[in-house]
Design a protein around this motif. Sequence first.
Motif, PDB file in Angstrom:
ATOM      1  N   GLU A   1      -3.602  13.067  -3.170  1.00 35.94           N
ATOM      2  CA  GLU A   1      -3.493  14.524  -3.177  1.00 35.94           C
ATOM      3  C   GLU A   1      -3.022  15.043  -1.825  1.00 35.94           C
ATOM      4  OE1 GLU A   1      -6.744  13.200  -5.985  1.00 35.94           O
ATOM      5  OE2 GLU A   1      -6.203  12.777  -3.916  1.00 35.94           O
ATOM      6  N   ASP A   2      -3.371  14.319  -0.767  1.00 33.71           N
ATOM      7  CA  ASP A   2      -3.017  14.747   0.586  1.00 33.71           C
ATOM      8  C   ASP A   2      -1.556  14.493   0.926  1.00 33.71           C
ATOM      9  OD1 ASP A   2      -5.683  15.412   0.875  1.00 33.71           O
ATOM     10  OD2 ASP A   2      -6.212  13.516   1.842  1.00 33.71           O
ATOM     11  N   CYS A   3      -0.866  13.649   0.131  1.00 34.65           N
ATOM     12  CA  CYS A   3       0.513  13.322   0.493  1.00 34.65           C
ATOM     13  C   CYS A   3       1.527  13.609  -0.608  1.00 34.65           C
ATOM     14  CB  CYS A   3       0.629  11.864   0.946  1.00 34.65           C
ATOM     15  SG  CYS A   3      -0.053  10.638  -0.195  1.00 34.65           S
ATOM     16  N   ILE A   4       1.085  14.245  -1.703  1.00 35.04           N
ATOM     17  CA  ILE A   4       2.018  14.586  -2.776  1.00 35.04           C
ATOM     18  C   ILE A   4       3.131  15.493  -2.256  1.00 35.04           C
ATOM     19  CG2 ILE A   4       2.268  15.905  -4.923  1.00 35.04           C
ATOM     20  CD1 ILE A   4      -0.486  14.836  -5.759  1.00 35.04           C
ATOM     21  N   ASP A   5       2.760  16.493  -1.481  1.00 37.24           N
ATOM     22  CA  ASP A   5       3.753  17.443  -0.970  1.00 37.24           C
ATOM     23  C   ASP A   5       4.688  16.819   0.058  1.00 37.24           C
ATOM     24  OD1 ASP A   5       2.702  19.386  -2.605  1.00 37.24           O
ATOM     25  OD2 ASP A   5       1.430  20.281  -1.042  1.00 37.24           O
ATOM     26  N   ASP A   6       4.352  15.620   0.543  1.00 42.28           N
ATOM     27  CA  ASP A   6       5.186  14.953   1.552  1.00 42.28           C
ATOM     28  C   ASP A   6       6.195  13.997   0.927  1.00 42.28           C
ATOM     29  OD1 ASP A   6       3.696  16.205   3.572  1.00 42.28           O
ATOM     30  OD2 ASP A   6       2.230  14.568   3.622  1.00 42.28           O
TER      31      ASP A   6
ATOM     32  N   GLY B   1      12.164   6.271   4.049  1.00 41.05           N
ATOM     33  CA  GLY B   1      12.767   5.431   3.014  1.00 41.05           C
ATOM     34  C   GLY B   1      11.762   4.866   2.049  1.00 41.05           C
ATOM     35  N   ILE B   2      10.506   5.297   2.131  1.00 38.56           N
ATOM     36  CA  ILE B   2       9.462   4.832   1.224  1.00 38.56           C
ATOM     37  C   ILE B   2       8.758   6.041   0.628  1.00 38.56           C
ATOM     38  CG2 ILE B   2       7.296   3.544   0.991  1.00 38.56           C
ATOM     39  CD1 ILE B   2       8.113   1.825   3.328  1.00 38.56           C
ATOM     40  N   VAL B   3       8.573   6.013  -0.680  1.00 34.43           N
ATOM     41  CA  VAL B   3       7.749   7.022  -1.350  1.00 34.43           C
ATOM     42  C   VAL B   3       6.859   6.290  -2.339  1.00 34.43           C
ATOM     43  CG1 VAL B   3       9.501   7.475  -3.115  1.00 34.43           C
ATOM     44  CG2 VAL B   3       7.770   9.206  -2.615  1.00 34.43           C
ATOM     45  N   GLY B   4       5.606   6.686  -2.413  1.00 34.56           N
ATOM     46  CA  GLY B   4       4.620   5.943  -3.193  1.00 34.56           C
ATOM     47  C   GLY B   4       4.627   6.264  -4.676  1.00 34.56           C
ATOM     48  N   HIS B   5       4.241   5.270  -5.473  1.00 32.94           N
ATOM     49  CA  HIS B   5       4.151   5.419  -6.924  1.00 32.94           C
ATOM     50  C   HIS B   5       3.179   6.548  -7.290  1.00 32.94           C
ATOM     51  CE1 HIS B   5       3.332   4.441 -11.122  1.00 32.94           C
ATOM     52  NE2 HIS B   5       2.056   4.271 -10.816  1.00 32.94           N
ATOM     53  N   ALA B   6       1.944   6.484  -6.812  1.00 35.29           N
ATOM     54  CA  ALA B   6       0.959   7.509  -7.141  1.00 35.29           C
ATOM     55  C   ALA B   6       1.345   8.855  -6.529  1.00 35.29           C
ATOM     56  CB  ALA B   6      -0.425   7.077  -6.649  1.00 35.29           C
ATOM     57  N   GLN B   7       1.961   8.818  -5.376  1.00 35.98           N
ATOM     58  CA  GLN B   7       2.427  10.037  -4.703  1.00 35.98           C
ATOM     59  C   GLN B   7       3.436  10.776  -5.580  1.00 35.98           C
ATOM     60  OE1 GLN B   7       4.742   9.116  -1.229  1.00 35.98           O
ATOM     61  NE2 GLN B   7       4.328  11.067  -0.222  1.00 35.98           N
ATOM     62  N   LYS B   8       4.375  10.039  -6.156  1.00 36.60           N
ATOM     63  CA  LYS B   8       5.385  10.656  -7.016  1.00 36.60           C
ATOM     64  C   LYS B   8       4.780  11.159  -8.325  1.00 36.60           C
ATOM     65  CE  LYS B   8       7.872   7.006  -7.150  1.00 36.60           C
ATOM     66  NZ  LYS B   8       8.914   6.138  -7.747  1.00 36.60           N
TER      67      LYS B   8
ATOM     68  N   VAL C   1       0.840  -1.201   0.000  1.00 36.14           N
ATOM     69  CA  VAL C   1       0.000   0.000   0.000  1.00 36.14           C
ATOM     70  C   VAL C   1       0.872   1.248   0.000  1.00 36.14           C
ATOM     71  CG1 VAL C   1      -1.641   1.362   1.363  1.00 36.14           C
ATOM     72  CG2 VAL C   1      -1.998  -1.097   1.080  1.00 36.14           C
ATOM     73  N   ALA C   2       1.902   1.263   0.836  1.00 40.34           N
ATOM     74  CA  ALA C   2       2.785   2.423   0.915  1.00 40.34           C
ATOM     75  C   ALA C   2       3.491   2.670  -0.409  1.00 40.34           C
ATOM     76  CB  ALA C   2       3.804   2.228   2.031  1.00 40.34           C
ATOM     77  N   LYS C   3       3.938   1.609  -1.062  1.00 43.10           N
ATOM     78  CA  LYS C   3       4.676   1.776  -2.309  1.00 43.10           C
ATOM     79  C   LYS C   3       3.765   2.101  -3.488  1.00 43.10           C
ATOM     80  CE  LYS C   3       8.469  -1.296  -0.951  1.00 43.10           C
ATOM     81  NZ  LYS C   3       9.225  -2.527  -1.273  1.00 43.10           N
ATOM     82  N   MET C   4       2.538   1.634  -3.468  1.00 43.75           N
ATOM     83  CA  MET C   4       1.626   1.930  -4.567  1.00 43.75           C
ATOM     84  C   MET C   4       0.990   3.316  -4.399  1.00 43.75           C
ATOM     85  SD  MET C   4       0.334   1.093  -7.444  1.00 43.75           S
ATOM     86  CE  MET C   4       0.694  -0.651  -7.618  1.00 43.75           C
ATOM     87  N   PHE C   5       0.585   3.658  -3.190  1.00 45.22           N
ATOM     88  CA  PHE C   5      -0.084   4.936  -2.939  1.00 45.22           C
ATOM     89  C   PHE C   5       0.876   5.913  -2.256  1.00 45.22           C
ATOM     90  CE2 PHE C   5      -3.455   1.744  -3.196  1.00 45.22           C
ATOM     91  CZ  PHE C   5      -4.313   2.329  -4.112  1.00 45.22           C
ATOM     92  N   CYS C   6       0.986   5.828  -0.935  1.00 46.70           N
ATOM     93  CA  CYS C   6       1.938   6.631  -0.168  1.00 46.70           C
ATOM     94  C   CYS C   6       1.995   6.072   1.253  1.00 46.70           C
ATOM     95  CB  CYS C   6       1.553   8.113  -0.169  1.00 46.70           C
ATOM     96  SG  CYS C   6       0.117   8.543   0.829  1.00 46.70           S
ATOM     97  N   PRO C   7       3.047   6.381   2.029  1.00 41.05           N
ATOM     98  CA  PRO C   7       3.166   5.829   3.383  1.00 41.05           C
ATOM     99  C   PRO C   7       1.973   6.137   4.283  1.00 41.05           C
ATOM    100  CG  PRO C   7       5.265   6.700   2.679  1.00 41.05           C
ATOM    101  CD  PRO C   7       4.274   7.086   1.623  1.00 41.05           C
ATOM    102  N   ALA C   8       1.364   7.320   4.125  1.00 32.62           N
ATOM    103  CA  ALA C   8       0.222   7.671   4.971  1.00 32.62           C
ATOM    104  C   ALA C   8      -0.969   6.753   4.727  1.00 32.62           C
ATOM    105  CB  ALA C   8      -0.180   9.125   4.734  1.00 32.62           C
ATOM    106  N   HIS C   9      -1.148   6.301   3.510  1.00 30.60           N
ATOM    107  CA  HIS C   9      -2.251   5.384   3.237  1.00 30.60           C
ATOM    108  C   HIS C   9      -2.079   4.085   4.014  1.00 30.60           C
ATOM    109  CE1 HIS C   9      -3.719   8.061   0.231  1.00 30.60           C
ATOM    110  NE2 HIS C   9      -4.434   7.165  -0.423  1.00 30.60           N
ATOM    111  N   ALA C  10      -0.832   3.644   4.174  1.00 33.08           N
ATOM    112  CA  ALA C  10      -0.576   2.410   4.920  1.00 33.08           C
ATOM    113  C   ALA C  10      -0.712   2.639   6.415  1.00 33.08           C
ATOM    114  CB  ALA C  10       0.808   1.880   4.586  1.00 33.08           C
ATOM    115  N   SER C  11      -0.096   3.688   6.929  1.00 29.96           N
ATOM    116  CA  SER C  11      -0.101   3.920   8.377  1.00 29.96           C
ATOM    117  C   SER C  11      -1.493   4.262   8.902  1.00 29.96           C
ATOM    118  CB  SER C  11       0.884   5.045   8.739  1.00 29.96           C
ATOM    119  OG  SER C  11       0.500   6.267   8.137  1.00 29.96           O
ATOM    120  N   GLU C  12      -2.328   4.860   8.058  1.00 30.93           N
ATOM    121  CA  GLU C  12      -3.683   5.232   8.474  1.00 30.93           C
ATOM    122  C   GLU C  12      -4.734   4.250   7.968  1.00 30.93           C
ATOM    123  OE1 GLU C  12      -4.327   9.276   7.287  1.00 30.93           O
ATOM    124  OE2 GLU C  12      -2.417   9.958   8.159  1.00 30.93           O
ATOM    125  N   ASP C  13      -4.296   3.133   7.355  1.00 30.61           N
ATOM    126  CA  ASP C  13      -5.189   2.060   6.921  1.00 30.61           C
ATOM    127  C   ASP C  13      -6.316   2.594   6.036  1.00 30.61           C
ATOM    128  OD1 ASP C  13      -5.866  -0.587   6.756  1.00 30.61           O
ATOM    129  OD2 ASP C  13      -7.169  -0.563   8.524  1.00 30.61           O
TER     130      ASP C  13
END
Length: 429
Positions: free
Chosen positions: A316-321, A330-337, A288-300
């Motif tokens: 959209e909420d984690c693009i700037d992060d 050490g993780i940044v998401g595909h969709a986030q990037k 989940v973290a790698k496909m979307f962003c780390p926040a999506h994983a940590s916040e389920d």
Amino acid sequence: MTGSGPRSGPARGLSRRAFVRTAVAIGGASALSACLGREEVDVPQADLAPEERPDRQHAWNEFLSTDDHGNVRPPEHHLLLGLEYVSDGPTDEERAQFADALESLERAYRYGNDGLVLTVGYGPAYFDRFDEDLPESVDLPEPEPLTRIEDPELDAFDALVHLASDHGQVVLSAEEALTGELDAVNDVDVEATVEGIFEVADRRPGFFGEGLPAEKQAGVTGIPDTEPVPEDSPMFMGFKSGFDRNQASEDRVTIAEGPFAGGTTTHLSKIELRLQQWYEQDSRDQRVAKMFCPAHASEDRVEGAGHNLGTASGVEDCIDDAEDDARTTGIVGHAQKAGRAREDGDPIILRRDFNSTDDDRAGLHFLAHQRSIADFVKTREAMTGSDLTDGAVGPVNNNGILQYISVTRRANYLVPPRQHRALPTPQPE
């Protein structure tokens, strides 16, 4: 010819859906016959005359189905035909012949999932035969590698035809009609074919839809038996894609000026997926973290394949992060990037990609429309995220999904407006 190997009869003992997908992958008259016998559906004929259809070939969304959230639902069966021009023209007679061949299909099938949608695009190799150049309003460079670690084969086909339908018999019949193997399709006479103009040099079948990758994964290289593709996923990597608000609009990807106004460009990549580690070594939270962003994983935030997200992935909420996530976790998401390539908050490419099992390997035909190829390059550079790796914790292993994909082929095409789709010159009147 790449794709599915010898054109023989489809395998027995399969479910109806799997049987039809196998038939589409094989192609040919015997596969079409088997498919017609297995699908047993009444495919509607056209309710719009060819001249009544949108001038923009890529204007599919209004006519396609939607899911429960309102996201456009792509057709289930897809077929890409790479064509080589074999004549000395193009001539006006050939243009009329090709136009009649395409319009025969449009008279035979309704425009949409239950009928047929199609586009025709032309590569740089096609336009190189003319003395005049494409107008400045068209950005159509030769394909090239876009990262340091890839070495794809660069396609040089003259044209690309994309056929798509929920019914396998439709894409097979359309293919057979174009190549001169059928005199009629769906009780409509075939007025012309591509014979003497084009030869099919490459054939790439594929599919899209919830549950289809899970059903297709048996015997496919690169997917572990111990951790199969989730049943509710439309894609091999286990998550939903094509959220409405994460897609460019058809207006945004349309060429606005010049003789090809109303057209678009297509970038096509053939991608092999390496899913052994993705499913066996990575946990679901890591995926989940790698496909979307780390926040999506940590916040389920993601349930199953992500259908609960509605019309937007929520990145959209984690693009700037992205930079901070790469440096601290050490993780940044595909969709986030990839989201960093937006303009005025909106995406700039329209994805119409679909799954592939060419050569019995899990893969993806990544097909995207954009106003200019430069828009795709910008999005790909953002997705690659090279600017995020300096100083990150484990940037190589956790930079989105890069380590799980391998681009084996690339191509660029111009998709003209309908009035110029039959063998255009670089400067049509």
